[in-house]
Design a protein around this motif. Sequence first.
Motif, PDB file in Angstrom:
ATOM      1  N   ASP A  30       0.809  -1.211   0.000  1.00  0.00           N
ATOM      2  CA  ASP A  30       0.000   0.000   0.000  1.00  0.00           C
ATOM      3  C   ASP A  30       0.847   1.268   0.000  1.00  0.00           C
ATOM      4  O   ASP A  30       0.345   2.348   0.303  1.00  0.00           O
ATOM      5  CB  ASP A  30      -0.944  -0.002   1.207  1.00  0.00           C
ATOM      6  N   HIS A  51      -1.128   4.234   2.135  1.00  0.00           N
ATOM      7  CA  HIS A  51      -2.552   4.134   2.470  1.00  0.00           C
ATOM      8  C   HIS A  51      -3.288   5.440   2.135  1.00  0.00           C
ATOM      9  O   HIS A  51      -4.021   6.001   2.958  1.00  0.00           O
ATOM     10  CB  HIS A  51      -2.735   3.762   3.938  1.00  0.00           C
ATOM     11  N   TYR A 285      -3.919  -4.227  -7.659  1.00  0.00           N
ATOM     12  CA  TYR A 285      -4.430  -2.874  -7.492  1.00  0.00           C
ATOM     13  C   TYR A 285      -4.568  -2.238  -8.875  1.00  0.00           C
ATOM     14  O   TYR A 285      -3.879  -2.605  -9.820  1.00  0.00           O
ATOM     15  CB  TYR A 285      -3.492  -2.055  -6.623  1.00  0.00           C
ATOM     16  N   THR A 293      -5.086   0.892  -5.080  1.00  0.00           N
ATOM     17  CA  THR A 293      -5.962   0.350  -4.043  1.00  0.00           C
ATOM     18  C   THR A 293      -6.825  -0.729  -4.693  1.00  0.00           C
ATOM     19  O   THR A 293      -6.928  -0.777  -5.926  1.00  0.00           O
ATOM     20  CB  THR A 293      -6.841   1.476  -3.456  1.00  0.00           C
TER      21      THR A 293
END
Length: 715
Positions: A30, A51, A285, A293
Amino acid sequence: MDDAYSVQTTAADTSEADGLERLMALKDADTFCVADGWGDMKGGADGLFDHDTRLLSRLVMTVGQARPSRLSSGVSQDNVFFTCHSTNRPLPPMGGRSAPAGVLHIERRRFVWDRRLFERVRIENHGIEDVLLPLAFDFGADFADIFQVRGTFRDKRGTLETPTHDGRRVTFRYRGLDDVERVSCLAFSEPPARLTGSRAEFMFSLPMGKRMDLYVECAADSCSPPDEARFRLNAVQARLAMRIRRRRGASVRGPRSPRFNDWLDQSRADVALLTTDLPTGPYPYAGVPWFSTPFGRDGIITAWQMLWLDPSLAKGVLTYLAKRQATEVSAFQDSAPGKIMHETRGGEMSALGEVPFGLYYGGVDTTCLFVALAGAYARRTGDLETIRALWPNLIAATRWMTDYGDANGDGLISYQRGADTGLSNQGWKDSEDSIFHADGRFPKGPIALLEVQGYAYSAWQAMADLSLQLDEQGQAEWAARAESTRQLVEDRFWMEDEGFYAIALDGDGAQCRAIGSNAGHLLFTGLPSRERALRVAKRMLSAEFRSGWGIRTLATGQARFNPISYHDGSVWPHDTAMAAAGMARYGERRAVALLLGEIYAAAASFNLRLPELFCGFERMPGEAPIAYPVACLPQAWAAGSVFLMLQAALGVKVDAIEGVVEIDDPVLPSGIDRLNVTNLQVGDGVVDLAFQQLGNHTVVMPRRREGKVSVRSLG
């Protein structure tokens, strides 16, 4: 607070010279980093993100108060390392005469691993005198949410504290409106001569013929002192982890086609880069920088593109999405029981509900695709144990299709956003101007998209097949729903005067008679009759759709056609791949080879890395395709496109339940006379396939074969 830390910059501030197609991306899990060709981050679309929060918004290196002269830069083919080679401009006098330009070789080498950015700055003196070297870094951390970086305005923010520093480390802190403290730090292996909260200045004495290394780390927590051992150890771990991801599943190679192999390698590496190993399994992702994400639709289609080679992606995607299946109705989240997630986000704005994307369900197609992928995965792998575990989720998904997806009660899946904060259009073409009537008017809702009905058709077919394999009830009902959907689409979407399908039906049931690439996705599902499918394919292969670099999302001459737009005339590689695979279902394999050649040519112009999309201008001799300015690069379903198109061209179908690999009338891409598929897993067996051009035909020869696998040639 120092004003240097309060300035908020966004993607709109990225200069034209540093457009997204020129930015260099690294990613692990992430955490991702985007920088320009020098390795600098200037706070536009670039930075170090974790994130969905930007931990480092500025990192600019100067040598002798000037930016070095860049020699070359790029990301390694395995996507682990970014390296920039540069040289110095004339250095300012330091107690003597200045060093001339071009005597220092300056290498910046970096990677991202374990929520950290690791960098080594190596400088070697090739001059004939010792050099007194002033080196400086300007830096900052704005802790901007990814949606702020994309340009979403916030009238209030949390508290950005003044950075603290202690010798060789700077710590940044931000307390958000969600009362979460976010921390990042920047550390150097050598103590700067001068260190502030925004600048580190070094003065090195570099003898002639010698070199020096400076190590830099930035992390989402407190920093350990960087050094050579940490850099080397973490670099090895990062490279090994990437190697494992790249080597999953079968491989495809052209034994006498090095350039084509480079494209395959780059595409496989891009899928591996974007794949994060979650507790539920690997998940691709969507893309860097905007969509790093899990996205439902993107994950499913990428997994489908790779399914014949690497089924582990499909298993990971299905398992992850099942665990995030909606259980309640929420207008803000666009959720309803059984619906499959559209996207999830981890930043401050999502946590506060300023945007609905913390866990958002505003995709009308994702639930149907989830069920359809489960059916395709079961056939490909024979893994009925996983399907049995997912069965309650599949049943819940079909209930959403009938109870909520069929908003008009007419047997078609349609959408209308639940709140103004959600997406106005909820298919893959989700920009606000992508669905319209022939005269350009926007339709009233609920809207039934053409391709979504095809996905629903595939979903009902999958449920019929799976219920039979699992000895569950409902096989006849699912099959009947599939046939009913097929008939509804043929009756209500077909436009005989156009020889094409309408892109949608509006809330009154009227056709949106725009001519778009949505029909290619319908072919992918196999819903149309053969006669209509061939008419659609012929039109999609005409100059209306084909730019010479692939298929446009909208035919020329249509209202709102714009080759520079996001969805109304641009070329998306995954869209072209879906259409090509759809044409292959109806025997148009030479069309697939043609389109594959065009996409390959486009990839060659983008250094073999296909962007999310590019402009739909007509191909001109000797000129490259025109980049779309803010396309994701890399992007998962763009990278996966070549593998779906290759499967379609080769006519490969893997059925592990039956233990057979079917090859139907294979065609090799232009200029490729041999292609080898190795380590193709079929249930408990493995087979290698060798395709070769002989005259006007392509033949396939099974090579290594282990276990109970049969290879059947159909044409």
